[in-house]
Design a protein around this motif. Structure first.
Motif, PDB file in Angstrom:
ATOM      1  N   TRP A  16       0.913  -1.330   0.050  1.00 22.88           N
ATOM      2  CA  TRP A  16      -0.046  -0.121  -0.102  1.00 22.88           C
ATOM      3  C   TRP A  16       0.938   1.200  -0.103  1.00 22.88           C
ATOM      4  O   TRP A  16       0.462   2.274  -0.585  1.00 22.88           O
ATOM      5  CB  TRP A  16      -0.926   0.080   1.432  1.00 22.88           C
ATOM      6  N   ASP A  17       2.016   1.145   0.650  1.00 25.94           N
ATOM      7  CA  ASP A  17       2.923   2.324   0.527  1.00 25.94           C
ATOM      8  C   ASP A  17       3.522   2.683  -0.767  1.00 25.94           C
ATOM      9  O   ASP A  17       3.374   3.760  -1.091  1.00 25.94           O
ATOM     10  CB  ASP A  17       3.921   2.276   1.548  1.00 25.94           C
ATOM     11  N   ILE A  19       1.865   1.669  -3.434  1.00 29.48           N
ATOM     12  CA  ILE A  19       0.842   2.099  -4.468  1.00 29.48           C
ATOM     13  C   ILE A  19       0.705   3.498  -4.187  1.00 29.48           C
ATOM     14  O   ILE A  19       0.544   4.511  -5.111  1.00 29.48           O
ATOM     15  CB  ILE A  19      -0.292   1.326  -3.920  1.00 29.48           C
ATOM     16  N   ASN A  20       0.633   4.181  -3.110  1.00 29.30           N
ATOM     17  CA  ASN A  20       0.267   5.460  -2.691  1.00 29.30           C
ATOM     18  C   ASN A  20       1.402   6.439  -3.337  1.00 29.30           C
ATOM     19  O   ASN A  20       1.189   7.379  -3.907  1.00 29.30           O
ATOM     20  CB  ASN A  20       0.183   5.685  -1.162  1.00 29.30           C
ATOM     21  N   HIS A  21       2.852   5.945  -3.284  1.00 32.84           N
ATOM     22  CA  HIS A  21       3.775   6.736  -3.632  1.00 32.84           C
ATOM     23  C   HIS A  21       3.802   6.850  -5.231  1.00 32.84           C
ATOM     24  O   HIS A  21       4.015   7.809  -5.798  1.00 32.84           O
ATOM     25  CB  HIS A  21       5.141   6.045  -3.032  1.00 32.84           C
ATOM     26  N   THR A  28       1.189   6.025  -7.228  1.00 30.92           N
ATOM     27  CA  THR A  28       0.078   7.042  -7.468  1.00 30.92           C
ATOM     28  C   THR A  28       0.253   8.381  -7.572  1.00 30.92           C
ATOM     29  O   THR A  28      -0.285   9.354  -8.455  1.00 30.92           O
ATOM     30  CB  THR A  28      -1.330   6.822  -6.539  1.00 30.92           C
ATOM     31  N   LEU A  29       0.863   9.060  -6.484  1.00 25.79           N
ATOM     32  CA  LEU A  29       1.234  10.604  -6.429  1.00 25.79           C
ATOM     33  C   LEU A  29       2.345  11.049  -7.478  1.00 25.79           C
ATOM     34  O   LEU A  29       2.139  11.922  -8.245  1.00 25.79           O
ATOM     35  CB  LEU A  29       1.874  10.793  -5.043  1.00 25.79           C
TER      36      LEU A  29
END
Length: 784
Positions: free
Chosen positions: A427-428, A430-432, A434-435
């Motif tokens: 998840w970390d 994925i978030n990075h 995505t940004l």
């Protein structure tokens, strides 16, 4: 006993049993049902045959009519008209086929004796081969069907296959009547039915005997009985189906017998009236209808007659054919050249043989009863011990399950932590990602809008900055930035193999030592100086056995020593002392340890040695004969051969007879080690002690040292004796019963084998198993 009295085809009590060539029995109606046609052109039964029965004819009789009428009256007699006895119950429906053609049966001849086998295409519910049949077209008459069947079968050969051993026998011109009728079995069945008829509710016998072939309902009373056909006829059926002409002219027609007595009367009947033909109630219906016997229950049993000579009773027994015969068979029949004995004498002899055999069966039956009692006791013990073992097993397994459940909870906790860690890392990432993707997408859209503008001056004012931003954005997607930081696979591996192995090893038998082996004394024996021992584990033993340890003492009551370790249960120990008593015992072992010793068995070796020349140890030029007791040589040089026995203790004596002695050779006699040199005279090396002799004198020789020359030699017919006394450790020689010189060798110690060296000019024969003679002559004085 009831199973012995049941037909293997219909499964009911025998009716008119006949004896097949294989000695098995079958009902005559059932035999008609299972008999097989083998016509030359694959002929089939006529179709009208199945519909030939009238409204009053039983279904089983119709099935018998549809079967091949293979009795010796089949050409125009009752079999063709649907009579000759009704078929076995349960076979009528199974034999009815529903096609245009009958199933084909293959018949293969196996021997010239008439036996054969075939592969059926249809079977009855009892597993017996049944001849398939073809239905008849509507409108066909019964008489036409029977006539067509007879004409079809008259030109075809037939066979019958035993339903028990499945061996097939060919039928001759007499058909099934060529087989002897088992009237003894018939009488036994009748007595059995009488005894069983006393049971309340048994069906009552009819008042009169009825016709077997009537199409009327009910059938007409019988007016005549044919003794040869054994069929009951009313007056109309007798004229129609059994005319007094042609093949039936010699048949004897008598009045029908009275019906069998009621059950109560049968129970009280005298033994002399209880031996008539069998009454109804069995599997096959009787000739007189349901319940009527062939000759009447109260009448005396009819004496059997010869099937080849009408009205002639059996009086002799053919030993060659093993069958009763009449006097005409011995005078003019095929038994005329055979050995014959009086029927009564053979009858008594066979009865005695059967009684003797029954004694053995009776003994076995007693043992079986005792064994059944033992088994019932074992059943009770098994129930009690099984409950105890189940309770113990449940408790132990529950404890293991509890421990495994606790360990399972710990392992699940580790798996949960590992899963949560992996999920957080993904998840970390994925978030990075995505940004960065959002930033890169926004920059791309802005740059595309700038490229669309047509103002060169304005574009050049910001193009350098945009190019740098795009390059920086591209550099952010470095190598590895688009690769996952964790794997979807779990790096945890559960090492369950040791635990699984431990679980598989959980077995009651692993917790016990092996039981005491049982010595099989009937298989333990001695031969010469070797002993053979055999043993086995006791029955109902579940403890595993990895091997056995056999121990033997030294023959003087000394300490036991291990002589064999292995998995075999039979062992032979060679090289023991003669005239010695050995004690032997055995024990078993497994992974849990060593079990207890068996009982000690005492074995006595032979007093004297029996041995021959050993073909495996002799020189290749040595020629042995007379069961390896006579030796000669094919070479002019001396060659050595040893005996099959080895001595290390006791006193032993053997002799060698000179069968041939040419050109004054020097044969040598003595003892040697197993490693003696075989291609030179005995005694020339340090492994042999010998006396070599010619026709005038002799010498003792060891290590090629010649000593004690003594006058007196050998010739053809001479006898040389060798006395090996290992108690005194001496070796002495004799010629013709006279000691040759002094004691040849002293201080003889170790293991020795009889030995001989000779060449082609001499032949000797060995004599063993001799007691040490006490009348040997005094020694001759040596020459030097």
């Amino acid at each position: 006993m009831e199973e012995e009295l049941k037909c293997p085809v219909c499964g009911s009590l025998f009716r008119e049993p006949i004896i097949l060539p294989c000695s098995h029995n079958v009902c005559l109606p059932c035999a008609r049902t299972i008999a097989v046609q083998t016509p030359d052109g694959e002929q089939h039964l006529p179709q009208p045959l199945l519909h030939s029965r009238g409204p009053g004819l039983p279904a089983a009789a119709a099935a018998a009519a549809a079967a091949p009428p293979l009795d010796h009256e089949a050409a125009a007699g009752p079999a063709c008209s649907g009579g000759g006895g009704s078929a076995a119950s349960g076979l009528g429906g199974g034999a009815a086929g529903g096609g245009d053609h009958a199933d084909k049966l293959s018949l293969y001849s196996e021997t010239d004796s008439g036996y054969g086998s075939y592969t059926p295409s249809l079977k009855s519910p009892n597993g017996v081969r049944v001849l398939p049949m073809v239905p008849a077209p509507p409108g066909s008459s019964a008489a036409a069907a029977r006539g067509a069947a007879c004409s079809s079968l008259s030109s075809s050969s037939s066979s019958i296959t035993c339903p028990q051993c499945h061996r097939s026998a060919s039928l001759d011109h007499r058909g099934l009547r060529g087989f002897q009728r088992n009237r003894l079995l018939e009488a036994i069945v009748h007595r059995y039915q009488q005894g069983r008829g006393a049971v309340p509710g048994a069906p009552a016998a009819p008042a009169v005997a009825i016709c077997q072939l009537c199409d009327r309902t009910p059938p007409e009373p019988a007016a005549t009985l044919c003794e040869q056909c054994d069929v009951l006829y009313c007056a109309a059926c007798q004229l129609k189906c059994h005319p007094s002409r042609g093949p039936f002219a010699k048949h004897r027609l008598v009045q029908p017998p009275p019906p069998p007595p009621a059950p109560a009367e049968a129970a009280s009947a005298s033994p002399g009236t209880a031996q008539g033909a069998p009454s109804g109630g069995g599997g096959c219906k009787s000739p007189g209808g349901a319940g009527a016997g062939a000759t009447g229950g109260s009448a005396a049993r009819k004496s059997p007659t010869c099937p080849e000579h009408d009205m002639e009773h059996y009086s002799m027994y053919c030993v060659s054919c093993r069958t009763p015969v009449c006097y005409l068979c011995l005078e003019e029949g095929r038994h005329s050249q055979h050995e014959a004995k009086p029927l009564g004498a053979v009858w008594k002899q066979h009865k005695a043989q059967l009684s003797q055999a029954l004694n053995g069966v009776s003994d076995k039956a007693k043992e079986a009863k005792e064994f059944l009692v033992q088994l019932k006791n074992i059943l009770q013990q098994i129930q009690e011990n099984g409950l105890d073992y189940e309770a113990c097993l449940v408790a132990q397994c529950d404890a293991l399950v509890d421990a495994l459940t606790r360990q399972k909870a710990k392992l699940l906790t580790k798996v949960t932590k590992e899963r949560e860690h992996k999920l957080k890392m993904v998840w970390d990432q994925i978030n990075h990602c995505t940004l960065k993707l959002r930033q890169s997408t926004g920059l791309m859209e802005y740059c595309l809008e700038v490229i669309k503008e047509n103002d060169p001056a304005g574009f050049l004012q910001i193009s350098d900055a945009l190019i740098k931003r795009v390059q920086v954005s591209q550099e952010q997607w470095v190598k590895g930035a688009l690769e996952p930081k964790v794997s979807a696979e779990f790096d945890l591996t559960l090492d369950s193999e040791p635990l699984l192995q431990a679980i598989h090893q959980l077995d009651f038998i692993q917790m016990k030592l092996p039981p005491v082996p049982l010595l099989q004394l009937e298989k333990c024996c001695t031969r010469n100086n070797s002993v053979t021992l055999a043993w086995r584990m006791p029955p109902f033993t579940h403890s595993p056995v990895d091997g056995y340890i056999l121990e033997l003492d030294d023959g003087d009551g000394g300490q036991f020593r291990e002589v064999y370790v292995g998995k075999e249960t039979l062992c032979t120990i060679d090289g023991l002392h003669f005239n010695s008593t050995y004690n032997a015992r055995v024990k078993a072992f497994n992974s849990s340890g060593v079990g207890p010793y068996s009982k000690t068995v005492v074995l006595q070796t032979s007093d004297v040695a029996w041995f021959t020349f050993d073909p495996n140890s002799g020189h290749r030029d040595i020629i042995l004969s007379n069961d390896n007791q006579t030796a000669t040589c094919s070479s002019y040089d001396d060659r050595v051969v040893l005996g099959t026995a080895a001595f290390s203790k006791g006193v032993h004596y053997w002799e060698l007879h000179v069968d041939r002695y040419d050109n004054h050779p020097d044969p040598a006699f003595g003892v040697a080690r197993a490693s003696v040199v075989k291609d030179m005279m005995l005694g020339k090396d340090d492994k042999a002690w010998a006396m070599y002799v010619d026709n005038n004198r002799s010498w003792f020789m060891h290590c090629n040292s010649h000593t004690n020359r003594t006058e007196g030699g050998v010739c053809k017919g001479a006898t040389v004796g060798v006395l090996l006394d290992l108690n005194k450790h001496t070796l002495t020689f004799f010629i013709n019963g006279q000691q040759q010189g002094p004691t040849a060798f002293s201080h003889v110690d170790g293991v020795f084998m009889p030995a001989l060296s000779l060449n082609r000019n001499v032949q000797v024969t060995l004599h063993t198993g001799l007691e040490v003679p006490t009348n040997l002559g005094r020694p001759k004085l040596s020459g030097n």
